[in-house]
Design an enzyme around this catalytic site. Sequence first.
Site, PDB file in Angstrom:
ATOM      1  CD  GLU A   5      -2.852  -1.225   2.004  1.00 21.29           C
ATOM      2  OE1 GLU A   5      -3.725  -2.300   2.294  1.00 21.29           O
ATOM      3  OE2 GLU A   5      -3.192  -0.345   3.075  1.00 21.29           O
ATOM      4  CB  CYS A  45       3.136   7.182   3.114  1.00 17.73           C
ATOM      5  SG  CYS A  45       3.491   6.005   4.407  1.00 17.73           S
ATOM      6  CB  CYS A  49       7.545  -5.550   8.765  1.00 20.54           C
ATOM      7  SG  CYS A  49       9.136  -4.878   9.427  1.00 20.54           S
ATOM      8  CB  CYS A  60       6.537  -3.027  15.949  1.00 26.03           C
ATOM      9  SG  CYS A  60       8.215  -2.711  15.667  1.00 26.03           S
ATOM     10  CB  CYS A  89       3.152  -2.412  13.388  1.00 26.18           C
ATOM     11  SG  CYS A  89       3.446  -2.053  11.870  1.00 26.18           S
ATOM     12  CB  CYS A 134       0.416   5.736  11.273  1.00 22.94           C
ATOM     13  SG  CYS A 134       0.963   7.306  10.721  1.00 22.94           S
TER      14      CYS A 134
HETATM   15  N1  SAH Z   1       9.379   0.336   9.799  1.00 24.86           N
HETATM   16  C1  SAH Z   1       9.851   1.448   9.894  1.00 24.86           C
HETATM   17  C2  SAH Z   1       8.660   2.417   8.767  1.00 24.86           C
HETATM   18  C3  SAH Z   1       7.436   1.911   8.819  1.00 24.86           C
HETATM   19  S1  SAH Z   1       6.417   2.244  10.205  1.00 24.86           S
HETATM   20  C4  SAH Z   1       9.588   2.053  11.213  1.00 24.86           C
HETATM   21  O1  SAH Z   1       8.923   1.313  12.078  1.00 24.86           O
HETATM   22  O2  SAH Z   1       9.867   3.223  11.421  1.00 24.86           O
HETATM   23  C5  SAH Z   1       5.909   4.028  10.067  1.00 24.86           C
HETATM   24  C6  SAH Z   1       5.441   4.396  11.418  1.00 24.86           C
HETATM   25  O3  SAH Z   1       4.080   4.179  11.542  1.00 24.86           O
HETATM   26  C7  SAH Z   1       6.462   4.248  12.309  1.00 24.86           C
HETATM   27  O4  SAH Z   1       6.772   5.202  13.448  1.00 24.86           O
HETATM   28  C8  SAH Z   1       5.456   3.142  13.382  1.00 24.86           C
HETATM   29  O5  SAH Z   1       5.871   3.195  14.698  1.00 24.86           O
HETATM   30  C9  SAH Z   1       4.094   3.923  13.244  1.00 24.86           C
HETATM   31  N2  SAH Z   1       2.792   2.767  13.340  1.00 24.86           N
HETATM   32  C10 SAH Z   1       3.068   1.378  13.246  1.00 24.86           C
HETATM   33  N3  SAH Z   1       1.706   1.018  13.637  1.00 24.86           N
HETATM   34  C11 SAH Z   1       1.117   2.096  14.072  1.00 24.86           C
HETATM   35  C12 SAH Z   1      -0.126   1.957  14.775  1.00 24.86           C
HETATM   36  N4  SAH Z   1      -1.098   1.248  14.981  1.00 24.86           N
HETATM   37  N5  SAH Z   1      -0.797   3.460  15.246  1.00 24.86           N
HETATM   38  C13 SAH Z   1       0.110   4.517  14.850  1.00 24.86           C
HETATM   39  N6  SAH Z   1       1.060   4.419  14.460  1.00 24.86           N
HETATM   40  C14 SAH Z   1       1.868   3.277  14.052  1.00 24.86           C
HETATM   41 FE1  SF4 Z   2       7.968  -3.145  10.951  1.00 26.56          FE
HETATM   42 FE2  SF4 Z   2       5.825  -2.158  11.710  1.00 26.56          FE
HETATM   43 FE3  SF4 Z   2       7.864  -2.515  13.385  1.00 26.56          FE
HETATM   44 FE4  SF4 Z   2       7.877  -0.661  11.496  1.00 26.56          FE
HETATM   45  S1  SF4 Z   2       6.590  -0.550  13.137  1.00 26.56           S
HETATM   46  S2  SF4 Z   2       9.480  -2.209  12.146  1.00 26.56           S
HETATM   47  S3  SF4 Z   2       6.983  -1.793   9.728  1.00 26.56           S
HETATM   48  S4  SF4 Z   2       6.682  -3.870  12.460  1.00 26.56           S
END
Ligand code: SAH
Ligand code: SF4
Length: 370
Positions: free
Chosen positions: A96, A109, A116, A120, A123, A345
């Site tokens: 996406e 974006c 991934c 985390c 996420c 996000c």
């Molecule tokens: N992997 C990279 C880039 C993709 S994530 C990283 O982690 O930085 C992009 C951003 O979205 C990151 O700051 C991540 O922490 C945030 N993000 C992920 N899941 C989210 C959620 N459920 N609500 C709000 N922000 C989120």
């Molecule tokens: Fe991967 Fe999501 Fe963690 Fe970014 S926030 S490193 S996309 S698992």
Amino acid sequence: MTAAVEKTNLLGMPKSKLEAFFESMGEKRFRATQVLQWIHQRGADDFDQMTNMSKALREKLKLVAEVRGPEVVYDETSKDGTRKWVMRMDSGNSVETVLIPDGERGTLCVSSQIGCSLDCTFCSTGKRGFNRNLTAAEIIGQVWVARKAFMPFEPNGDRPITNVVMMGMGEPLLNFDNVVDAMNLMMEDLAYGISKRRVTVSTSGVIPALDRLGEVSDVSLAISLHAPNDELRNQLVPLNKKYPIADLLAATRRYLSGLPDKRKATIEYTVIENMNDQPEHAHELAVVLRGLPCKINLIPFNPFPESDFRRPSMNATRRFQKILNEAGYITTIRTTRGDDIDAACGQLVGRVEDRTKRSQRYIPVQQMTP
Ligand code: SAH
Ligand code: SF4
């Protein structure tokens, strides 16, 4: 029967690689300049459109090369103007890409991986598991598709894409070479001409790759911190057990001091109710970040079905912001955009043929796309 020769996709080649490609064909290097402009500035994918090259050269190119972008399988615009594309990368996988218009600015974006490999806990991309890295063509292809959607431009009209953030699906620094090639094309004057300050890598903290990035690039940096201490960050970002906060912030400092200009890192902090949203967390964060040239971006957690976390109240987020502001940090709260089309996000999931079996632990079977 002769086997079909796999054609070289020129879409993902930065200038240096295109020059080498033309040289290997016995052609002049300046052809790279022409082809870059055709592909990226005019959105061409057919060599016959490239009329400043001879017919003979175009025929020769057609035999060995192609310009192949991702296939758009979904394209929807949210009521707030945010636009989301789902792009198919191969038979089983799609990613996406989201464009967030904001006045004069248009921030795209972009995804770097199919899924991934990190996990985390907050996420949704992570929950779907991982398939593979995107190629450079598949990464820049997202910019190419988004830009083409606005062609032809009005003369003197606003540019639809002024900024790119590598904040879509995936961890960009775990797909280093392809991400660097694609970002070089974003910044290339003959392609998208976006300033290095407006191309941002976001990372959860892959320190060795961050140090390598400093050697080859000068894009802007966002660090996904989300917690002021290792105990809490270990729970949210498992990678922290390998690369803890103090080391990550030291690497961030090294990166910033290697840039040719003065710039701040963005510290991203996803605020989650009763996890990391308490005043003591804000105070602790203010201490941990002391001395680091940075601004802080608070992202209220965006819920998704497989998560038990909750978004904090706006009051709690504002209280958090106030503490940081009073400690001297420029702190903003990211407004949620495009959540009516699941474009906010952390809501990007695409379609991932998971190789890690992680998704089976999290996603109910009926919810997985067939
Ligand atoms: N992997 C990279 C880039 C993709 S994530 C990283 O982690 O930085 C992009 C951003 O979205 C990151 O700051 C991540 O922490 C945030 N993000 C992920 N899941 C989210 C959620 N459920 N609500 C709000 N922000 C989120
Ligand atoms: Fe991967 Fe999501 Fe963690 Fe970014 S926030 S490193 S996309 S698992």
